[in-house]
Design a protein around this motif. Structure first.
Motif, short mmCIF file in Angstrom:
data_model
loop_
_atom_site.label_atom_id
_atom_site.label_comp_id
_atom_site.label_asym_id
_atom_site.label_seq_id
_atom_site.Cartn_x
_atom_site.Cartn_y
_atom_site.Cartn_z
N UNK A 99 0.82 -1.21 0.00
CA UNK A 99 0.00 0.00 0.00
C UNK A 99 0.86 1.27 0.00
N UNK A 100 0.30 2.32 -0.52
CA UNK A 100 0.96 3.63 -0.53
C UNK A 100 0.68 4.34 0.79
N UNK A 101 1.59 5.19 1.20
CA UNK A 101 1.41 5.97 2.42
C UNK A 101 0.97 7.37 2.01
N UNK A 102 -0.29 7.73 2.27
CA UNK A 102 -0.74 9.07 1.89
C UNK A 102 -0.05 10.15 2.72
N UNK A 103 0.03 11.34 2.16
CA UNK A 103 0.68 12.45 2.86
C UNK A 103 -0.09 12.86 4.11
N UNK A 104 -1.40 12.62 4.11
CA UNK A 104 -2.23 13.01 5.25
C UNK A 104 -2.36 11.88 6.29
N UNK A 105 -1.53 10.85 6.18
CA UNK A 105 -1.63 9.72 7.10
C UNK A 105 -1.26 10.15 8.52
N UNK A 106 -1.84 9.43 9.48
CA UNK A 106 -1.56 9.74 10.88
C UNK A 106 -0.11 9.41 11.20
N UNK A 107 0.37 9.96 12.31
CA UNK A 107 1.75 9.74 12.72
C UNK A 107 1.97 8.27 13.08
N UNK A 108 0.94 7.64 13.63
CA UNK A 108 1.03 6.21 13.97
C UNK A 108 1.24 5.40 12.70
N UNK A 109 0.44 5.66 11.67
CA UNK A 109 0.55 4.91 10.42
C UNK A 109 1.90 5.17 9.75
N UNK A 110 2.33 6.40 9.73
CA UNK A 110 3.63 6.72 9.12
C UNK A 110 4.76 6.00 9.86
N UNK A 111 4.65 5.94 11.18
CA UNK A 111 5.67 5.24 11.98
C UNK A 111 5.69 3.76 11.65
N UNK A 112 4.51 3.16 11.54
CA UNK A 112 4.44 1.73 11.24
C UNK A 112 4.93 1.44 9.82
#
Length: 154
Positions: free
Chosen positions: A99-112
């Protein structure tokens, strides 16, 4: 140690170094205006206990390990509420590894997502009936470097 925070968020490297510095200050700081004795190097204190040392953790690697555990929970326990929510929001149609990581993703999701490659490198797909397995793309061969087929495609 901020273990709960480290299991949810990737801590900045500077913060990890500051916390390590606090640990070192405890052991080597000053007492009544005099520096404490440096009995051994910090690198030696950070070696594993089974090697005979104190086993202090490298906080950056410990942070990655805790986040990787959360990614593994999303994969291995898809019926948890948090797994369902994150799947619906971020990787509804794709695998968590694709999956792609959207720019508006939460900090938790970006960390994972920052550690998902570590998890992907250490996992192998269970074949089962084989319907959901792509033998050319999926990591499924145990003992192989990347888990993929090494022979040429027909």
């Amino acid at each position: 140690m901020p273990v709960y925070t480290m299991s949810c968020f990737k801590l900045p490297n500077k913060l990890c170094k500051e916390v390590t510095s606090i640990f070192a200050n405890y052991w080597w700081g000053e007492n009544d205006g005099r520096n404490k004795m440096h009995w051994c190097s910090w690198g030696r204190l950070a070696k594993e206990k089974k090697e005979g040392d104190l086993g202090f953790k490298d906080l950056q690697n410990f942070n990655k390990a805790l986040l990787a555990k959360q990614v593994w929970r999303l994969i291995s326990k898809p019926n948890l509420l948090v797994s369902k929510v994150l799947r619906a929001k971020y990787f509804n149609r794709d695998s968590i590894f694709k999956c792609k990581v959207p720019k508006c993703a939460s900090w938790i999701w970006q960390s994972m997502m920052n550690v998902r490659d570590f998890v992907q490198n250490g996992t192998r797909k269970k074949i089962g009936n084989g319907k959901a397995t792509n033998i050319w793309e999926d990591n499924w061969i145990p003992g192989n470097k990347d888990g993929k087929v090494t022979s040429a495609r027909p």
